[in-house]
Design a protein around this motif. Structure first.
Motif: not given
Length: 66
Positions: A1-8, A10-13, A15-27
């Protein structure tokens, strides 16, 4: 598992051919794009430029080798 942080918050990861984003505090991971149509599969690493405007990735090519 790895992530790339865009900001404090917002992060990206990937899986396969798909790119996902998470914006905290949403999980919840949200699909950003599926690159399968471009022949990209099995993304193994992603990185973001310091200003977050560009993404680089490492992946297998689309055609299996014999």
């Amino acid at each position: 598992d790895y992530v790339a942080w865009r900001s404090n918050t917002e992060l990206y990861t990937a899986a396969g051919s798909r790119i996902f984003r998470m914006r905290l505090p949403d999980t919840t991971w949200v699909l950003v794009d599926d690159l399968a149509a471009q022949g990209i599969r099995r993304i193994s690493r992603i990185a973001l430029s310091p200003d977050g405007s560009r993404m680089a990735l490492v992946a297998d090519d689309g055609e299996p080798r014999p």
